[in-house]
Design a protein around this motif. Structure first.
Motif, short mmCIF file in Angstrom:
data_model
loop_
_atom_site.label_atom_id
_atom_site.label_comp_id
_atom_site.label_asym_id
_atom_site.label_seq_id
_atom_site.Cartn_x
_atom_site.Cartn_y
_atom_site.Cartn_z
N GLU A 104 0.84 -1.21 0.00
CA GLU A 104 0.00 0.00 0.00
C GLU A 104 0.87 1.26 0.00
O GLU A 104 0.58 2.22 -0.72
N GLU A 105 1.96 1.25 0.77
CA GLU A 105 2.88 2.39 0.78
C GLU A 105 3.53 2.58 -0.58
O GLU A 105 3.66 3.70 -1.07
N THR A 106 3.90 1.48 -1.20
CA THR A 106 4.50 1.55 -2.54
C THR A 106 3.51 2.10 -3.55
O THR A 106 3.87 2.90 -4.41
N ARG A 107 2.26 1.70 -3.44
CA ARG A 107 1.22 2.23 -4.34
C ARG A 107 1.09 3.73 -4.17
O ARG A 107 0.96 4.46 -5.15
N LYS A 108 1.11 4.20 -2.93
CA LYS A 108 0.98 5.64 -2.68
C LYS A 108 2.16 6.39 -3.30
O LYS A 108 1.97 7.43 -3.94
N ARG A 109 3.38 5.88 -3.09
CA ARG A 109 4.56 6.54 -3.67
C ARG A 109 4.49 6.55 -5.19
O ARG A 109 4.80 7.55 -5.83
N GLN A 111 1.79 6.45 -7.02
CA GLN A 111 0.74 7.41 -7.41
C GLN A 111 1.26 8.84 -7.33
O GLN A 111 1.01 9.65 -8.23
N GLU A 112 2.02 9.16 -6.29
CA GLU A 112 2.59 10.50 -6.15
C GLU A 112 3.56 10.80 -7.29
O GLU A 112 3.57 11.91 -7.83
N GLU A 115 1.59 11.54 -10.42
CA GLU A 115 1.00 12.88 -10.35
C GLU A 115 2.06 13.95 -10.60
O GLU A 115 1.81 14.93 -11.29
#
Length: 123
Positions: A104-109, A111-112, A115
């Motif tokens: 989940e942390e990797t997905r957030k990074r 995604q950032e 963006e």
């Protein structure tokens, strides 16, 4: 001069302009008789300066693309946290929970980063 006669046999010098892409600019006139010599010398100069260029390693590029695709697929898959909270299989469940959190942390990074790329492309 402006009449455009068909009998006009004047040979004109060729103007060559060169820049390094920044602030250095050079130019020279090459007479028609010296044009072949100029081309030969210029070609030799270009070949000498291209010695540091490397040929593309297509195998490595393909491997990197496959690795990137594999990473994206792993990010897309869900981790099913199953097993008992106590007793046999507890450690396995804990490892799955930690793996799900890291994913989940990797997905957030990721995604950032996407963006940020979108913002730089738009700007």
């Amino acid at each position: 001069m402006g009449s455009g006669d068909a009998t006009d046999t004047n040979e004109y010098p060729c103007l060559i302009r060169v820049t390094d892409g920044k602030d250095l600019k050079l130019s020279t006139k090459v007479e028609p008789g010296d044009l072949e010599k100029f081309h030969a010398t210029y070609g030799t100069l270009l070949k000498a300066s291209m010695g540091s260029l490397r040929k593309r390693d297509k195998k490595r590029e393909k491997q990197r693309q496959e690795d990137a695709a594999r990473r994206k697929r792993r990010l897309a898959e869900q981790i099913a946290v199953e097993g008992p909270k106590r007793g046999n299989g507890r450690r396995k469940r804990q490892r799955l929970v930690k793996r799900a959190i890291r994913l989940e942390e990797t997905r957030k990074r990721s995604q950032e980063r996407e963006e940020a790329k979108g913002k730089t492309r738009a700007a």
